[in-house]
Design a protein around this motif. Structure first.
Motif, PDB file in Angstrom:
ATOM      1  N   THR A   1       2.675  63.416 -27.161  1.00 21.01           N
ATOM      2  CA  THR A   1       1.695  62.151 -27.569  1.00 21.01           C
ATOM      3  C   THR A   1       2.713  61.310 -28.340  1.00 21.01           C
ATOM      4  O   THR A   1       3.487  61.833 -29.208  1.00 21.01           O
ATOM      5  N   VAL A   2       2.623  60.050 -27.993  1.00 21.04           N
ATOM      6  CA  VAL A   2       3.734  58.858 -28.523  1.00 21.04           C
ATOM      7  C   VAL A   2       2.864  57.912 -29.292  1.00 21.04           C
ATOM      8  O   VAL A   2       1.486  57.597 -28.928  1.00 21.04           O
ATOM      9  N   GLU A   3       3.488  57.404 -30.558  1.00 26.05           N
ATOM     10  CA  GLU A   3       2.840  56.401 -31.149  1.00 26.05           C
ATOM     11  C   GLU A   3       3.803  55.420 -31.742  1.00 26.05           C
ATOM     12  O   GLU A   3       5.053  55.499 -31.412  1.00 26.05           O
ATOM     13  N   SER A   4       3.210  54.229 -32.062  1.00 23.60           N
ATOM     14  CA  SER A   4       4.135  53.213 -32.539  1.00 23.60           C
ATOM     15  C   SER A   4       4.368  53.192 -34.306  1.00 23.60           C
ATOM     16  O   SER A   4       3.388  53.760 -34.737  1.00 23.60           O
ATOM     17  N   ILE A   5       5.654  53.091 -34.605  1.00 22.39           N
ATOM     18  CA  ILE A   5       5.931  53.274 -35.933  1.00 22.39           C
ATOM     19  C   ILE A   5       6.683  52.200 -36.168  1.00 22.39           C
ATOM     20  O   ILE A   5       7.195  51.683 -35.500  1.00 22.39           O
ATOM     21  N   LYS A   6       6.689  51.813 -37.646  1.00 22.94           N
ATOM     22  CA  LYS A   6       7.784  50.656 -38.062  1.00 22.94           C
ATOM     23  C   LYS A   6       9.011  50.879 -37.925  1.00 22.94           C
ATOM     24  O   LYS A   6       9.814  52.414 -38.131  1.00 22.94           O
ATOM     25  N   ARG A   7       9.907  50.030 -37.586  1.00 23.37           N
ATOM     26  CA  ARG A   7      11.207  50.166 -37.313  1.00 23.37           C
ATOM     27  C   ARG A   7      11.932  49.821 -38.291  1.00 23.37           C
ATOM     28  O   ARG A   7      11.695  48.597 -38.972  1.00 23.37           O
ATOM     29  N   THR A   8      13.008  50.588 -39.010  1.00 28.34           N
ATOM     30  CA  THR A   8      13.627  50.216 -40.197  1.00 28.34           C
ATOM     31  C   THR A   8      14.231  48.771 -40.180  1.00 28.34           C
ATOM     32  O   THR A   8      15.337  48.638 -39.230  1.00 28.34           O
ATOM     33  N   GLY A   9      14.213  47.798 -40.982  1.00 24.36           N
ATOM     34  CA  GLY A   9      14.868  46.519 -40.676  1.00 24.36           C
ATOM     35  C   GLY A   9      14.611  45.936 -39.723  1.00 24.36           C
ATOM     36  O   GLY A   9      15.357  44.962 -39.446  1.00 24.36           O
ATOM     37  N   ASP A  10      13.574  45.994 -39.017  1.00 22.24           N
ATOM     38  CA  ASP A  10      13.303  45.226 -37.745  1.00 22.24           C
ATOM     39  C   ASP A  10      11.739  44.827 -37.936  1.00 22.24           C
ATOM     40  O   ASP A  10      10.819  45.696 -38.133  1.00 22.24           O
ATOM     41  N   PRO A  11      11.068  43.484 -37.635  1.00 24.44           N
ATOM     42  CA  PRO A  11       9.723  43.381 -37.629  1.00 24.44           C
ATOM     43  C   PRO A  11       8.859  43.928 -36.472  1.00 24.44           C
ATOM     44  O   PRO A  11       7.767  44.319 -36.504  1.00 24.44           O
ATOM     45  N   ASN A  12       9.758  44.377 -35.566  1.00 26.46           N
ATOM     46  CA  ASN A  12       9.042  45.174 -34.298  1.00 26.46           C
ATOM     47  C   ASN A  12       8.996  46.582 -34.451  1.00 26.46           C
ATOM     48  O   ASN A  12       9.678  47.171 -35.284  1.00 26.46           O
ATOM     49  N   VAL A  13       7.835  47.334 -33.781  1.00 26.05           N
ATOM     50  CA  VAL A  13       7.647  48.873 -34.105  1.00 26.05           C
ATOM     51  C   VAL A  13       8.728  49.369 -32.962  1.00 26.05           C
ATOM     52  O   VAL A  13       9.421  48.873 -32.310  1.00 26.05           O
ATOM     53  N   ARG A  14       8.747  50.716 -33.242  1.00 24.60           N
ATOM     54  CA  ARG A  14       9.338  51.529 -32.184  1.00 24.60           C
ATOM     55  C   ARG A  14       8.222  52.752 -31.833  1.00 24.60           C
ATOM     56  O   ARG A  14       7.262  52.870 -32.472  1.00 24.60           O
ATOM     57  N   PHE A  15       8.633  53.230 -30.587  1.00 20.51           N
ATOM     58  CA  PHE A  15       7.707  54.398 -30.285  1.00 20.51           C
ATOM     59  C   PHE A  15       8.514  55.763 -30.410  1.00 20.51           C
ATOM     60  O   PHE A  15       9.679  55.913 -30.142  1.00 20.51           O
ATOM     61  N   TRP A  16       7.576  56.697 -30.900  1.00 27.21           N
ATOM     62  CA  TRP A  16       8.070  57.934 -31.314  1.00 27.21           C
ATOM     63  C   TRP A  16       6.941  59.123 -31.070  1.00 27.21           C
ATOM     64  O   TRP A  16       5.802  58.876 -31.027  1.00 27.21           O
ATOM     65  N   LYS A  17       7.710  60.326 -30.846  1.00 29.08           N
ATOM     66  CA  LYS A  17       6.758  61.438 -30.874  1.00 29.08           C
ATOM     67  C   LYS A  17       5.566  61.513 -32.182  1.00 29.08           C
ATOM     68  O   LYS A  17       6.026  61.392 -33.000  1.00 29.08           O
ATOM     69  N   LYS A  18       4.421  61.461 -31.924  1.00 29.71           N
ATOM     70  CA  LYS A  18       3.295  61.359 -32.856  1.00 29.71           C
ATOM     71  C   LYS A  18       3.608  62.554 -34.101  1.00 29.71           C
ATOM     72  O   LYS A  18       3.809  63.967 -33.572  1.00 29.71           O
ATOM     73  N   GLY A  19       3.644  62.286 -35.174  1.00 30.04           N
ATOM     74  CA  GLY A  19       3.806  63.397 -36.314  1.00 30.04           C
ATOM     75  C   GLY A  19       5.257  63.907 -36.301  1.00 30.04           C
ATOM     76  O   GLY A  19       5.534  64.765 -37.034  1.00 30.04           O
ATOM     77  N   ALA A  20       6.207  63.421 -35.410  1.00 29.57           N
ATOM     78  CA  ALA A  20       7.575  63.651 -35.648  1.00 29.57           C
ATOM     79  C   ALA A  20       8.462  62.810 -36.167  1.00 29.57           C
ATOM     80  O   ALA A  20       8.274  61.736 -35.857  1.00 29.57           O
TER      81      ALA A  20
END
Length: 339
Positions: free
Chosen positions: A100-119
């Motif tokens: 499962t993948v979710e969007s999370i905040k990207r450090t120093g960037d207004p756009n999100v990044r996609f990452w494994k949920k809970g990891a």
């Protein structure tokens, strides 16, 4: 390893959508604005080649890398693409756990990044699996490139012979190819052909596009041959596969892709508007579903706007797709076909 099923909880116009993909081929179709390229990106975004994977050092013959490039798939909006606003789950065969993948905040960037949920640990975010995503950048004409580097040594003699055979088979061409030249520029890496009648500078966009796709297939073949223990297959995604190729060639290309997908354990997914290609895919779906052992090899996903959402429809036959893509306008009234 093969993807079998995907559930999109939320991602822009997709809300609570479930669908299956073909074990060999999947066509994604729909009217403009139905987020076909976005869906192609969703399916392939979760794959990379991790540092410890021995195949990571290899580079595809078609340019880029086997790491699925984010920038080729998504144009994110800081206004509308917010953290936690995207979530999807990919299911696999062979007893592999869902991912499962979710969007999370990207450090120093207004756009999100996609990452494994809970990891959150480095290396946890993606699955190590070779993926090639052929975006629309491959359709930039060679003549428009400011600087071009050529190379006549990229392919082995065996690959060169195979390329010549595939090129003429798919394009239904009779003129023998005297040489093939790799063409590298800022936006692309492809291969051009020369004959006794013309050289690679005069190649059509269709030839250029086809060269890129064949190089992608050869790239997976090299992994297959060089890493027999590590290689478990791969994913090839092609945005607007039919672009610049005439209908009969599109059908021939589909036959070749099916053959290589089976031989190299690939899942090939592509977007298209081509009625010829969709008819050939529909015929293939009808063929493979007659036998239980091949029933899941080919799938067609049809994307349809429903109010402000996008529905992902399966099992739609060619006639239904044809009616929907050939909507007729009469005066101010628009005849809509329901799928």
């Amino acid at each position: 390893m093969k993807i079998t099923h995907i559930h999109i909880e939320r991602f822009r116009g997709f809300q609570n959508e479930d669908f299956e993909v073909g074990s060999l081929l999947t066509a994604i179709a729909g009217q403009n604005g139905t987020q076909k390229s976005t869906l192609l990106g969703i399916i392939t975004q979760t794959f990379t080649l991790k540092t410890e994977d021995s195949m990571r050092v290899e580079k595809p013959l078609c340019g880029g890398s086997y790491i699925s490039a984010f920038k080729d798939k998504f144009r994110l909006s800081p206004t509308f693409d917010k953290p936690k606003g995207h979530e999807w789950t990919i299911s696999f065969d062979a007893g592999m756990d869902d991912f499962t993948v979710e969007s999370i905040k990207r450090t120093g960037d207004p756009n999100v990044r996609f990452w494994k949920k809970g990891a959150r640990q480095e290396g946890d975010g993606y699955i190590s699996f070779p993926t090639i995503f052929l975006s629309l950048k491959r359709l930039v004409p060679v003549a428009e490139e400011a600087k071009i580097i050529t190379d006549d040594t990229l392919l082995t003699q065996e690959e060169l012979n195979e390329f010549k055979q595939l090129h003429n088979k798919i394009l239904i061409a009779q003129t023998p190819i005297s040489s093939a030249t790799t063409i590298t520029s800022k936006n692309k890496q492809s291969i051009g052909v020369s004959t006794e009648l013309y050289d690679w500078n005069q190649n059509s966009m269709g030839q250029d596009n086809l060269g890129k796709i064949i190089l992608a297939l050869f790239s997976f073949k090299r992994l297959h041959d060089k890493y027999p223990r590590q290689y478990k297959g791969g994913i090839l995604a092609i945005d607007e596969m039919d672009a610049t190729m005439y209908p009969a060639s599109q059908v021939e290309l589909l036959k070749v892709l099916r053959k290589y997908a089976s031989k190299l354990n690939l899942q090939i997914l592509f977007t298209t508007h081509s009625m010829s290609l969709l008819k050939a895919m529909d015929d293939l779906v009808q063929e493979v579903t007659k036998k239980e052992e091949t029933a899941n090899q080919a799938k067609i996903l049809y994307l349809k706007k429903v109010d402000d959402k996008i529905a992902i429809k399966q099992g739609v036959n060619f006639k239904g797709i044809q009616l929907d893509l050939n909507v007729v306008a009469e005066g101010n009234n628009r005849k809509k076909n329901r799928i």
